[in-house]
Design a protein around this motif. Sequence first.
Motif, PDB file in Angstrom:
ATOM      1  N   GLN A 260      26.146  -0.099 -24.870  1.00 59.81           N
ATOM      2  CA  GLN A 260      25.028   0.333 -25.305  1.00 59.81           C
ATOM      3  C   GLN A 260      24.131   0.578 -23.887  1.00 59.81           C
ATOM      4  OE1 GLN A 260      23.890   1.258 -28.545  1.00 59.81           O
ATOM      5  NE2 GLN A 260      22.294   2.113 -27.072  1.00 59.81           N
ATOM      6  N   ILE A 261      24.294  -0.660 -23.122  1.00 56.38           N
ATOM      7  CA  ILE A 261      23.396  -0.394 -21.737  1.00 56.38           C
ATOM      8  C   ILE A 261      24.006   0.705 -21.224  1.00 56.38           C
ATOM      9  CG2 ILE A 261      23.236  -1.564 -19.608  1.00 56.38           C
ATOM     10  CD1 ILE A 261      23.495  -4.162 -21.138  1.00 56.38           C
ATOM     11  N   MET A 262      25.120   1.131 -20.954  1.00 56.84           N
ATOM     12  CA  MET A 262      25.344   2.531 -20.395  1.00 56.84           C
ATOM     13  C   MET A 262      24.999   3.606 -21.010  1.00 56.84           C
ATOM     14  SD  MET A 262      29.570   1.657 -19.572  1.00 56.84           S
ATOM     15  CE  MET A 262      29.772   2.950 -18.685  1.00 56.84           C
ATOM     16  N   ASP A 263      24.751   3.495 -22.186  1.00 52.41           N
ATOM     17  CA  ASP A 263      24.167   4.672 -22.879  1.00 52.41           C
ATOM     18  C   ASP A 263      22.630   4.877 -22.841  1.00 52.41           C
ATOM     19  OD1 ASP A 263      26.568   5.380 -24.192  1.00 52.41           O
ATOM     20  OD2 ASP A 263      26.200   4.363 -26.117  1.00 52.41           O
ATOM     21  N   ASP A 264      21.954   3.783 -22.773  1.00 51.26           N
ATOM     22  CA  ASP A 264      20.623   3.520 -22.496  1.00 51.26           C
ATOM     23  C   ASP A 264      20.415   4.180 -20.989  1.00 51.26           C
ATOM     24  OD1 ASP A 264      20.181   2.762 -25.183  1.00 51.26           O
ATOM     25  OD2 ASP A 264      19.950   0.534 -24.523  1.00 51.26           O
ATOM     26  N   LEU A 265      21.090   3.667 -20.147  1.00 47.46           N
ATOM     27  CA  LEU A 265      21.198   4.127 -18.767  1.00 47.46           C
ATOM     28  C   LEU A 265      21.149   5.592 -18.559  1.00 47.46           C
ATOM     29  CD1 LEU A 265      22.803   1.222 -16.818  1.00 47.46           C
ATOM     30  CD2 LEU A 265      20.290   1.620 -16.691  1.00 47.46           C
ATOM     31  N   TYR A 266      22.115   5.978 -19.015  1.00 47.92           N
ATOM     32  CA  TYR A 266      22.582   7.636 -18.971  1.00 47.92           C
ATOM     33  C   TYR A 266      21.189   8.314 -19.538  1.00 47.92           C
ATOM     34  CZ  TYR A 266      24.965  11.892 -18.919  1.00 47.92           C
ATOM     35  OH  TYR A 266      25.563  13.182 -18.722  1.00 47.92           O
ATOM     36  N   ALA A 267      20.837   7.777 -20.619  1.00 51.73           N
ATOM     37  CA  ALA A 267      19.523   8.788 -21.053  1.00 51.73           C
ATOM     38  C   ALA A 267      18.343   8.500 -20.459  1.00 51.73           C
ATOM     39  CB  ALA A 267      19.239   7.865 -22.458  1.00 51.73           C
ATOM     40  N   LEU A 268      18.423   7.393 -19.548  1.00 52.98           N
ATOM     41  CA  LEU A 268      17.260   7.309 -18.741  1.00 52.98           C
ATOM     42  C   LEU A 268      17.420   8.194 -17.287  1.00 52.98           C
ATOM     43  CD1 LEU A 268      14.646   5.402 -18.392  1.00 52.98           C
ATOM     44  CD2 LEU A 268      16.097   3.881 -17.080  1.00 52.98           C
ATOM     45  N   GLY A 269      18.546   8.621 -17.158  1.00 55.84           N
ATOM     46  CA  GLY A 269      18.920   9.537 -15.946  1.00 55.84           C
ATOM     47  C   GLY A 269      19.654   8.872 -15.024  1.00 55.84           C
ATOM     48  N   ALA A 270      20.110   7.792 -15.092  1.00 56.04           N
ATOM     49  CA  ALA A 270      21.132   6.874 -14.300  1.00 56.04           C
ATOM     50  C   ALA A 270      22.344   7.655 -14.401  1.00 56.04           C
ATOM     51  CB  ALA A 270      21.324   5.364 -14.886  1.00 56.04           C
ATOM     52  N   ARG A 271      23.071   7.807 -13.264  1.00 53.77           N
ATOM     53  CA  ARG A 271      24.238   8.247 -13.253  1.00 53.77           C
ATOM     54  C   ARG A 271      25.349   7.478 -12.418  1.00 53.77           C
ATOM     55  NH1 ARG A 271      22.392  10.511 -16.665  1.00 53.77           N
ATOM     56  NH2 ARG A 271      21.807  12.898 -16.952  1.00 53.77           N
ATOM     57  N   ALA A 272      26.772   8.000 -12.413  1.00 51.51           N
ATOM     58  CA  ALA A 272      27.584   7.137 -11.896  1.00 51.51           C
ATOM     59  C   ALA A 272      27.923   5.653 -12.133  1.00 51.51           C
ATOM     60  CB  ALA A 272      27.729   7.086 -10.130  1.00 51.51           C
ATOM     61  N   ILE A 273      27.931   5.576 -13.630  1.00 54.21           N
ATOM     62  CA  ILE A 273      27.615   4.073 -14.205  1.00 54.21           C
ATOM     63  C   ILE A 273      28.968   3.453 -14.341  1.00 54.21           C
ATOM     64  CG2 ILE A 273      26.799   2.842 -16.092  1.00 54.21           C
ATOM     65  CD1 ILE A 273      24.999   5.233 -16.580  1.00 54.21           C
ATOM     66  N   LEU A 274      29.284   2.562 -13.802  1.00 56.33           N
ATOM     67  CA  LEU A 274      30.752   2.103 -13.844  1.00 56.33           C
ATOM     68  C   LEU A 274      30.640   0.467 -14.223  1.00 56.33           C
ATOM     69  CD1 LEU A 274      31.830   3.046 -10.045  1.00 56.33           C
ATOM     70  CD2 LEU A 274      32.231   4.267 -12.285  1.00 56.33           C
ATOM     71  N   THR A 275      31.730  -0.086 -14.850  1.00 62.43           N
ATOM     72  CA  THR A 275      31.776  -1.473 -15.374  1.00 62.43           C
ATOM     73  C   THR A 275      33.105  -2.005 -14.491  1.00 62.43           C
ATOM     74  OG1 THR A 275      32.837  -1.063 -17.439  1.00 62.43           O
ATOM     75  CG2 THR A 275      30.450  -1.185 -17.266  1.00 62.43           C
ATOM     76  N   THR A 276      32.863  -3.230 -14.128  1.00 62.06           N
ATOM     77  CA  THR A 276      34.229  -3.792 -13.430  1.00 62.06           C
ATOM     78  C   THR A 276      34.388  -5.105 -14.115  1.00 62.06           C
ATOM     79  OG1 THR A 276      33.754  -2.384 -11.479  1.00 62.06           O
ATOM     80  CG2 THR A 276      35.218  -4.349 -11.435  1.00 62.06           C
ATOM     81  N   ALA A 277      35.493  -5.594 -14.562  1.00 60.29           N
ATOM     82  CA  ALA A 277      35.734  -6.988 -14.958  1.00 60.29           C
ATOM     83  C   ALA A 277      35.744  -7.869 -13.649  1.00 60.29           C
ATOM     84  CB  ALA A 277      37.254  -6.711 -15.567  1.00 60.29           C
ATOM     85  N   ILE A 278      35.404  -9.046 -14.429  1.00 62.65           N
ATOM     86  CA  ILE A 278      35.144 -10.165 -13.420  1.00 62.65           C
ATOM     87  C   ILE A 278      36.222 -11.059 -13.722  1.00 62.65           C
ATOM     88  CG2 ILE A 278      33.388 -11.812 -12.479  1.00 62.65           C
ATOM     89  CD1 ILE A 278      31.036 -10.308 -13.980  1.00 62.65           C
ATOM     90  N   HIS A 279      36.846 -11.674 -12.827  1.00 67.32           N
ATOM     91  CA  HIS A 279      37.929 -12.380 -12.834  1.00 67.32           C
ATOM     92  C   HIS A 279      37.581 -13.841 -12.502  1.00 67.32           C
ATOM     93  CE1 HIS A 279      40.934  -9.019 -13.477  1.00 67.32           C
ATOM     94  NE2 HIS A 279      40.067  -8.538 -12.293  1.00 67.32           N
ATOM     95  N   ALA A 280      36.619 -14.149 -11.791  1.00 65.28           N
ATOM     96  CA  ALA A 280      36.114 -15.719 -11.586  1.00 65.28           C
ATOM     97  C   ALA A 280      34.771 -15.457 -11.121  1.00 65.28           C
ATOM     98  CB  ALA A 280      37.354 -16.344 -10.562  1.00 65.28           C
ATOM     99  N   CYS A 281      34.037 -16.420 -11.083  1.00 63.33           N
ATOM    100  CA  CYS A 281      32.700 -16.478 -10.772  1.00 63.33           C
ATOM    101  C   CYS A 281      32.179 -17.992 -10.475  1.00 63.33           C
ATOM    102  CB  CYS A 281      31.579 -15.735 -11.573  1.00 63.33           C
ATOM    103  SG  CYS A 281      31.368 -16.488 -13.002  1.00 63.33           S
ATOM    104  N   ARG A 282      31.242 -18.160  -9.916  1.00 61.46           N
ATOM    105  CA  ARG A 282      30.292 -19.540  -9.781  1.00 61.46           C
ATOM    106  C   ARG A 282      28.917 -19.105 -10.009  1.00 61.46           C
ATOM    107  NH1 ARG A 282      34.878 -20.480 -10.072  1.00 61.46           N
ATOM    108  NH2 ARG A 282      36.102 -22.225  -8.795  1.00 61.46           N
ATOM    109  N   LEU A 283      28.231 -19.885 -10.966  1.00 59.51           N
ATOM    110  CA  LEU A 283      26.865 -19.474 -10.807  1.00 59.51           C
ATOM    111  C   LEU A 283      26.032 -20.458 -10.393  1.00 59.51           C
ATOM    112  CD1 LEU A 283      26.873 -18.686 -14.754  1.00 59.51           C
ATOM    113  CD2 LEU A 283      26.970 -17.326 -12.904  1.00 59.51           C
TER     114      LEU A 283
END
Length: 283
Positions: A260-283
């Motif tokens: 849904q966020i990708m759809d909203d960004l595209y409607a706003l004019g954003a392009r080259a929208i990519l998502t990448t899985a996160i394998h590990a992180c620390r907050l």
Amino acid sequence: MLRIAVPNKGSLSGPAAEMLHEAGYRQRKDPKELVLVDPENQVEFFFLRPRDIAVYVGSGRLDVGITGRDLLLDSGADAEEVLALGFGGSTFRFARPVGGQVEDVQGLEGMRIATSYTGLVEQHLADKGVDASVVHLDGAVETAIELGVAEVIADVVETGTSLRNAGLEVIGEPIMKSEAIVVRRTGADVEEPKVQQFLRRLQGVLVARTYVMMDYDCRAEHLEKAVALTPGLESPTISPLHNEGWVAVRAMVPAKEAQQIMDDLYALGARAILTTAIHACRL
């Protein structure tokens, strides 16, 4: 070394091993292996019956363990939950024959209740002020009513198929909702560095499973609206692009909302929208 209890079999065993592997720990290759030493991470794993894990941890023989919330409460062990792990979810409920008269827990007064979770059921009945007889069975409690052992059962309910096949239906509110958890001896120091490191690693896996990294290009005049859609955890990373008036944005977003966020960004004019899985992180 940190001594960790892990389920040796059952529904919690596979997901627990997978999470520990994602957290960077060695895991056994032979299911008959009862002890595994991971010297690089200064950890020793003990593969035990899930029902026994809270008892070992509560005794102080082991530092932490992975088990079910229902098994912890049923054990009566001197241990407490320190982190929910998001898998192994189940609901614990009372069930009666279809068309029976009992409607809720108050209607169980004076009845016989068959269960494999004696401690959990007895505590629940005591909390509700209900005086009933609890009959302990090691498994297959669905047949207890047909065989005349009890009038009602209390058991883990997932889809309810087993109950329906046995001519039973759930009654009242759930006794509890369970999932896999990390347990620690009651009163033990959870701020101990080696314990904190273990918990941070598991929390990192949980976050990695919940979020994805999103990158996109956006015109500068639309940046504020785009950032409102992708605020990230602290704030997004913004970098200028070679083409004047454009910026690149990177932020973590909830995985379940990504499309849904990708759809909203595209409607706003954003392009080259990519998502990448996160394998590990620390907050």
